[in-house]
Design a protein around this motif. Structure first.
Motif, PDB file in Angstrom:
ATOM      1  N   ALA A  68      45.888   2.009  40.497  1.00  0.00           N
ATOM      2  CA  ALA A  68      47.511   2.341  40.490  1.00  0.00           C
ATOM      3  C   ALA A  68      47.598   2.423  42.011  1.00  0.00           C
ATOM      4  CB  ALA A  68      47.710   3.216  39.467  1.00  0.00           C
ATOM      5  N   PHE A  69      46.495   3.308  42.759  1.00  0.00           N
ATOM      6  CA  PHE A  69      46.866   3.790  44.146  1.00  0.00           C
ATOM      7  C   PHE A  69      46.981   2.405  44.790  1.00  0.00           C
ATOM      8  CE2 PHE A  69      45.064   4.601  47.971  1.00  0.00           C
ATOM      9  CZ  PHE A  69      45.695   5.632  48.623  1.00  0.00           C
ATOM     10  N   ALA A  70      46.045   1.514  44.492  1.00  0.00           N
ATOM     11  CA  ALA A  70      46.040   0.001  45.352  1.00  0.00           C
ATOM     12  C   ALA A  70      47.187  -0.656  44.970  1.00  0.00           C
ATOM     13  CB  ALA A  70      44.756  -0.738  45.031  1.00  0.00           C
ATOM     14  N   LEU A  71      47.854  -0.562  44.047  1.00  0.00           N
ATOM     15  CA  LEU A  71      48.786  -1.246  43.323  1.00  0.00           C
ATOM     16  C   LEU A  71      50.142  -0.996  44.102  1.00  0.00           C
ATOM     17  CD1 LEU A  71      49.281  -3.738  41.218  1.00  0.00           C
ATOM     18  CD2 LEU A  71      49.884  -2.139  39.785  1.00  0.00           C
ATOM     19  N   ALA A  72      50.156   0.334  44.222  1.00  0.00           N
ATOM     20  CA  ALA A  72      51.406   1.012  44.906  1.00  0.00           C
ATOM     21  C   ALA A  72      51.762   0.290  46.266  1.00  0.00           C
ATOM     22  CB  ALA A  72      51.426   2.336  44.728  1.00  0.00           C
ATOM     23  N   ARG A  74      54.452   1.649  48.038  1.00  0.00           N
ATOM     24  CA  ARG A  74      54.652   3.030  48.665  1.00  0.00           C
ATOM     25  C   ARG A  74      54.187   3.907  47.962  1.00  0.00           C
ATOM     26  NH1 ARG A  74      60.295   3.582  47.894  1.00  0.00           N
ATOM     27  NH2 ARG A  74      59.843   2.044  46.122  1.00  0.00           N
ATOM     28  N   ARG A  75      53.679   5.080  48.891  1.00  0.00           N
ATOM     29  CA  ARG A  75      53.210   6.332  48.207  1.00  0.00           C
ATOM     30  C   ARG A  75      53.694   7.540  48.391  1.00  0.00           C
ATOM     31  NH1 ARG A  75      48.623   3.692  50.183  1.00  0.00           N
ATOM     32  NH2 ARG A  75      47.891   1.851  48.895  1.00  0.00           N
ATOM     33  N   SER A  76      53.639   8.496  47.614  1.00  0.00           N
ATOM     34  CA  SER A  76      53.849   9.987  48.251  1.00  0.00           C
ATOM     35  C   SER A  76      52.845  10.487  48.807  1.00  0.00           C
ATOM     36  CB  SER A  76      54.336  10.815  47.093  1.00  0.00           C
ATOM     37  OG  SER A  76      53.111  11.197  46.217  1.00  0.00           O
ATOM     38  N   ALA A  77      53.113  11.658  49.725  1.00  0.00           N
ATOM     39  CA  ALA A  77      51.960  12.138  50.594  1.00  0.00           C
ATOM     40  C   ALA A  77      50.849  12.536  49.774  1.00  0.00           C
ATOM     41  CB  ALA A  77      52.518  13.191  51.442  1.00  0.00           C
ATOM     42  N   ALA A  79      50.094  11.670  46.714  1.00  0.00           N
ATOM     43  CA  ALA A  79      49.369  10.457  46.230  1.00  0.00           C
ATOM     44  C   ALA A  79      48.403  10.026  47.254  1.00  0.00           C
ATOM     45  CB  ALA A  79      50.280   9.614  45.651  1.00  0.00           C
ATOM     46  N   GLN A  80      48.861   9.884  48.353  1.00  0.00           N
ATOM     47  CA  GLN A  80      48.175   9.455  49.556  1.00  0.00           C
ATOM     48  C   GLN A  80      46.952  10.467  49.801  1.00  0.00           C
ATOM     49  OE1 GLN A  80      49.365   6.655  50.871  1.00  0.00           O
ATOM     50  NE2 GLN A  80      47.518   6.472  51.857  1.00  0.00           N
ATOM     51  N   ALA A  81      47.077  11.692  49.848  1.00  0.00           N
ATOM     52  CA  ALA A  81      45.884  12.763  49.882  1.00  0.00           C
ATOM     53  C   ALA A  81      44.900  12.809  48.763  1.00  0.00           C
ATOM     54  CB  ALA A  81      46.507  14.100  50.173  1.00  0.00           C
ATOM     55  N   ALA A  82      45.418  12.705  47.656  1.00  0.00           N
ATOM     56  CA  ALA A  82      44.704  12.571  46.282  1.00  0.00           C
ATOM     57  C   ALA A  82      43.819  11.310  46.205  1.00  0.00           C
ATOM     58  CB  ALA A  82      45.443  12.462  45.071  1.00  0.00           C
ATOM     59  N   THR A  87      51.350   8.339  38.463  1.00  0.00           N
ATOM     60  CA  THR A  87      52.932   8.049  38.400  1.00  0.00           C
ATOM     61  C   THR A  87      53.315   6.999  39.091  1.00  0.00           C
ATOM     62  OG1 THR A  87      53.281  10.529  37.757  1.00  0.00           O
ATOM     63  CG2 THR A  87      55.079   9.068  38.183  1.00  0.00           C
ATOM     64  N   LEU A  88      53.918   5.746  38.273  1.00  0.00           N
ATOM     65  CA  LEU A  88      54.516   4.788  38.986  1.00  0.00           C
ATOM     66  C   LEU A  88      55.907   4.599  38.525  1.00  0.00           C
ATOM     67  CD1 LEU A  88      51.995   1.935  38.133  1.00  0.00           C
ATOM     68  CD2 LEU A  88      52.033   3.077  40.343  1.00  0.00           C
ATOM     69  N   ALA A  89      56.871   4.335  39.706  1.00  0.00           N
ATOM     70  CA  ALA A  89      58.185   4.240  39.414  1.00  0.00           C
ATOM     71  C   ALA A  89      58.480   2.794  40.043  1.00  0.00           C
ATOM     72  CB  ALA A  89      58.979   5.276  40.240  1.00  0.00           C
ATOM     73  N   PHE A  90      59.442   2.128  39.308  1.00  0.00           N
ATOM     74  CA  PHE A  90      59.779   0.738  39.740  1.00  0.00           C
ATOM     75  C   PHE A  90      61.065   0.654  40.274  1.00  0.00           C
ATOM     76  CE2 PHE A  90      56.786   0.151  36.038  1.00  0.00           C
ATOM     77  CZ  PHE A  90      55.709  -0.016  36.440  1.00  0.00           C
ATOM     78  N   ASP A  91      61.542   0.334  41.329  1.00  0.00           N
ATOM     79  CA  ASP A  91      62.940   0.114  41.602  1.00  0.00           C
ATOM     80  C   ASP A  91      63.058  -1.249  42.358  1.00  0.00           C
ATOM     81  OD1 ASP A  91      62.040   0.384  44.275  1.00  0.00           O
ATOM     82  OD2 ASP A  91      62.532   2.719  44.093  1.00  0.00           O
ATOM     83  N   SER A  92      64.177  -1.511  42.803  1.00  0.00           N
ATOM     84  CA  SER A  92      64.468  -2.797  43.796  1.00  0.00           C
ATOM     85  C   SER A  92      63.634  -2.866  44.841  1.00  0.00           C
ATOM     86  CB  SER A  92      65.975  -2.734  44.051  1.00  0.00           C
ATOM     87  OG  SER A  92      66.335  -1.581  44.866  1.00  0.00           O
ATOM     88  N   GLU A  93      62.934  -1.572  45.369  1.00  0.00           N
ATOM     89  CA  GLU A  93      62.150  -1.776  46.606  1.00  0.00           C
ATOM     90  C   GLU A  93      60.875  -1.978  46.271  1.00  0.00           C
ATOM     91  OE1 GLU A  93      62.976   1.414  49.444  1.00  0.00           O
ATOM     92  OE2 GLU A  93      65.183   1.349  48.574  1.00  0.00           O
ATOM     93  N   GLY A  94      60.327  -2.076  44.958  1.00  0.00           N
ATOM     94  CA  GLY A  94      58.855  -2.278  44.486  1.00  0.00           C
ATOM     95  C   GLY A  94      58.573  -1.265  43.627  1.00  0.00           C
ATOM     96  N   ILE A  95      57.109  -1.004  43.838  1.00  0.00           N
ATOM     97  CA  ILE A  95      56.316  -0.216  43.257  1.00  0.00           C
ATOM     98  C   ILE A  95      56.030   1.144  43.896  1.00  0.00           C
ATOM     99  CG2 ILE A  95      54.220   0.294  41.834  1.00  0.00           C
ATOM    100  CD1 ILE A  95      54.026  -2.507  41.254  1.00  0.00           C
ATOM    101  N   PHE A  96      56.565   2.362  43.506  1.00  0.00           N
ATOM    102  CA  PHE A  96      56.119   3.840  44.086  1.00  0.00           C
ATOM    103  C   PHE A  96      55.163   4.268  43.397  1.00  0.00           C
ATOM    104  CE2 PHE A  96      57.289   8.052  44.657  1.00  0.00           C
ATOM    105  CZ  PHE A  96      56.999   8.240  46.099  1.00  0.00           C
TER     106      PHE A  96
END
Ligand code: ATR
Length: 277
Positions: A68-72, A74-77, A79-82, A87-96
């Motif tokens: 899931a990390f690889a698929l995202a 954009r990621r939160s800080a 998530a980056q640290a972990a 948690t994935l959120a889908f919007d018009s800008e893609g996968i967060f």
């Protein structure tokens, strides 16, 4: 109706649908929350299909948090640290991609259990994914010290080194279990997978300062092996990870819906279910 799901393999045991349904009822949000079993070699395709059907977000559980990390995109800080995403959120800008596990732990400790972490000496046991996800959120509470201890000492040292720049004023160190002899802590968090083998980590005695809290990320019907060992070693306060489970879900719900549910009644309901099992 907005659709969400937990994706894993296995996933039948997941309590996330029950938790999110309760959050939705309580906050008056119209949403559906399902279980999705992904084939072990089909995580990305399963997520893509759910998204194509109009899915808005997913919780990710074992064994897919790294994928899931690889698929995202954009990621939160956090998530980056972990290095992992739950948690994935889908919007018009893609996968967060976000990771709410560590925040869930900290909220359970500080809010539900009334155990402030600022200025305290924390011992984190384990150096796998569960421990890694907890390091940054724990450091953000400004403890006096954070010691990471692991059966394989080198992994604990490497994990401590990886977060050196984020330690702030906290003393951050890594070691093996034997090196803990003679030291004591205010909060001890078990993030090892030992409980899966119905075992407790082999720790030296005397780890718990007066009033200290022993916290196990695992939970079960009865006392976990780690909490039984902590009791025998004099830990005055003990808690399992059911609260962390509910709090990480609340953090995901907040990310998706912009509202933080009241976790107390949901945690009480899960605790009742567990006791009646
Ligand atoms: P997770 O994602 O749950 O953290 P993991 O990445 O496989 O899973 O990490 C498992 C962690 O549990 C490791 O820290 C592991 O210690 P080692 O690095 O020495 O293998 C720890 N662990 C597993 N079984 C254990 C046991 N019986 N006693 C102590 N630590 C144990």
């Amino acid at each position: 109706m907005d659709r969400y799901a937990v994706v894993g393999n296995p996933v039948a045991h997941s309590k996330s649908p029950q938790i999110h349904a309760a959050f939705a009822r309580q906050t008056g949000q119209a949403l559906g929350y399902e279980r999705v079993l992904a084939p072990l070699d089909g995580f990305a395709a399963t997520v893509a299909a759910f998204r194509a059907e109009g899915g808005r977000g997913m919780n990710v559980t074992v064994p897919f948090k790294l994928e899931a990390f690889a698929l995202a995109e954009r990621r939160s800080a956090r998530a980056q640290a972990a290095g992992a995403v739950n948690t994935l959120a889908f919007d018009s800008e893609g996968i967060f991609g976000d990771n709410t596990d560590g925040a869930g732990l900290v909220r359970d400790l500080t809010h539900n259990l009334g155990c402030p972490l600022a200025g305290r000496r924390i011992l984190l046991l384990g150096a796998g994914g569960a421990a890694r996800g907890a390091v940054l959120p724990l450091l953000a509470e400004r403890p006096a010290a954070l010691t990471i201890a692991n059966r394989t000492a080198a992994k604990a040292l490497a994990l401590a080194d990886a977060f050196r720049a984020e330690a702030g004023t906290a003393a951050l160190d890594g070691c093996g279990f034997p090196e803990l002899a003679g030291r004591s802590f205010d909060v001890v968090v078990n993030a090892t997978a030992a409980s899966l083998a119905d075992a407790a980590p082999a720790l030296p005695p005397g780890l718990y300062a007066p009033g200290a809290l022993a916290y196990d990320m695992m939970y079960g019907r009865g006392e976990t092996p780690f909490l039984a060992a902590a009791r025998a070693d004099g830990a005055e306060r003990r808690a399992d990870g059911l609260g962390m489970l509910v709090e990480q879900a609340a953090e995901s719900f907040l990310l998706w819906r912009g509202v933080r549910p009241d976790t107390a009644p949901v945690l009480a309901e899960l605790r009742r279910d567990l006791a009646a099992r």
